[in-house]
Design a protein around this motif. Sequence first.
Motif, mmCIF file in Angstrom:
data_model
loop_
_atom_site.group_PDB
_atom_site.id
_atom_site.type_symbol
_atom_site.label_atom_id
_atom_site.label_comp_id
_atom_site.label_asym_id
_atom_site.label_seq_id
_atom_site.Cartn_x
_atom_site.Cartn_y
_atom_site.Cartn_z
ATOM 1 N N UNK A 19 0.861 -1.084 0.020
ATOM 2 C CA UNK A 19 -0.236 -0.022 0.118
ATOM 3 C C UNK A 19 0.846 1.264 -0.120
ATOM 4 N N UNK A 20 1.886 1.238 0.804
ATOM 5 C CA UNK A 20 2.960 2.510 0.422
ATOM 6 C C UNK A 20 3.575 2.628 -0.528
ATOM 7 N N UNK A 21 3.739 1.675 -1.401
ATOM 8 C CA UNK A 21 4.101 1.765 -2.749
ATOM 9 C C UNK A 21 3.242 2.580 -3.671
ATOM 10 N N UNK A 22 2.051 2.279 -3.364
ATOM 11 C CA UNK A 22 0.700 3.030 -4.128
ATOM 12 C C UNK A 22 0.738 4.607 -3.905
ATOM 13 N N UNK A 23 0.936 4.709 -2.519
ATOM 14 C CA UNK A 23 1.047 6.201 -2.167
ATOM 15 C C UNK A 23 2.438 6.804 -2.764
ATOM 16 N N UNK A 24 3.343 6.031 -2.578
ATOM 17 C CA UNK A 24 4.543 6.669 -3.246
ATOM 18 C C UNK A 24 4.468 6.960 -4.757
ATOM 19 N N UNK A 25 3.710 6.064 -5.372
ATOM 20 C CA UNK A 25 3.464 6.417 -6.903
ATOM 21 C C UNK A 25 2.810 7.828 -6.981
ATOM 22 N N UNK A 26 1.685 8.124 -6.104
ATOM 23 C CA UNK A 26 1.009 9.405 -6.277
ATOM 24 C C UNK A 26 2.111 10.546 -5.848
#
Length: 411
Positions: A363-370
């Motif tokens: 989930x943190x990787x998806x936040x980092x994507x944004x």
Amino acid sequence: MADYVEFTRNVDHTPIPHVGGRLHYPLANFFIYLRKTSMKRGGSREPTTISNFSKYLKIWFDYCADVGVGFQESNYDVHLSVLRTTLLARGLQPQSYNAYYQAWRVFYEWCDTVGIAHLMKFPVKIEMDRPSHQLKDLGFNKTDSLSRGLKDPGCLPVTNMLDFKDCVLNPTEYAILVEQLRLNDIVFEMIAFSMCTTGLRIGGVMQMPLGADAMNPRWLRYPELNQTGAEFQRLNYLPKGKKRILTCMVLTEALKVIHEQYIKKDRVARARIYNSKDIRAVAPLWLTSTGKQVFNYDVWSAFRLASSVMGRDVKPHHLRHTYATYVVYNYFKAHGLKPNLAYAHDIHEQLKLQLGHSDVEITKKYIRTVIRIETEAWLPVLTPHVKAQVDTCLPAHVLAAVTKFFEPKSM
């Protein structure tokens, strides 16, 4: 001609290996060992896990047969290293090779415990400390809760992606993709649409039923679902590994698209062709124009063909990342929040059930994507000696750049 290992299945799905019709005793005993012994972290191995072992070991045993040596006479430097080089040259990814390698090593370590002599000598594992969430990516096996691990020098290094930016399609890219898939067959466009609106992998979308079935006895077709006024219905499916049944939401609005653009227009005729082939099974939801059932490899082939036209390598799994990244983006936008890892656990609660993963690091990787998309919009206007002035209009400029990526039609 070399004799290769083949498999039949026991009633409990344990692989039964044989060569030329004769039972391969070392492998057979190894699979019995896997089935009957508990794992270090507790619990027994699922049939799918043992099946994967059989696939990986077949690669090794067939290679040994090709070069004319038995598994007991093969060694690490002359044989295993050569096979590794060959597999990587053919495009095998490091993650996949590590799975193969670890299965081979477990087999030979079992041989040591039961007294089967062999010449294979694997490199000694090195004890090191690493953050717990990195152990798997670096070829580590966790030994305790304090992130102590054993590094296997035989495993290949795997790049630990901090975000999924390069795996996310913006609306323009998605439109180009589905156009190419539609030119191939509308069924592939609808499958891609289903992946992008549910976050499911190919295997999950392949399990979507037309109507109620054994796995989903309460599943409603779109017309009936629409009459209930519900915004979604839940799909039960077996995830990758098939160890347990998971559930995800499928939106009524998404089922409407599939119903009106595929089921009503194309599927009726395709099901008729499917049933004309004297197949007793009920026609599945996904059928090609020739009445053939769509399988995972068909979807992969369609994506490869579309990628060759697009000039970008788009894999089916990219749509899962696209779905999750947009959920994260819309979460921050709906709450008026600036993307921040501090909200990871809140967003994780929204994503984990739908995506079927429990690791908050994903989930943190998806936040980092944004965050990365926003950062890439900021940096050009903040770079010294390039931009003459930094003023209060910049936040609006950056917001426009981020919105252009996620919502080009609103610009």
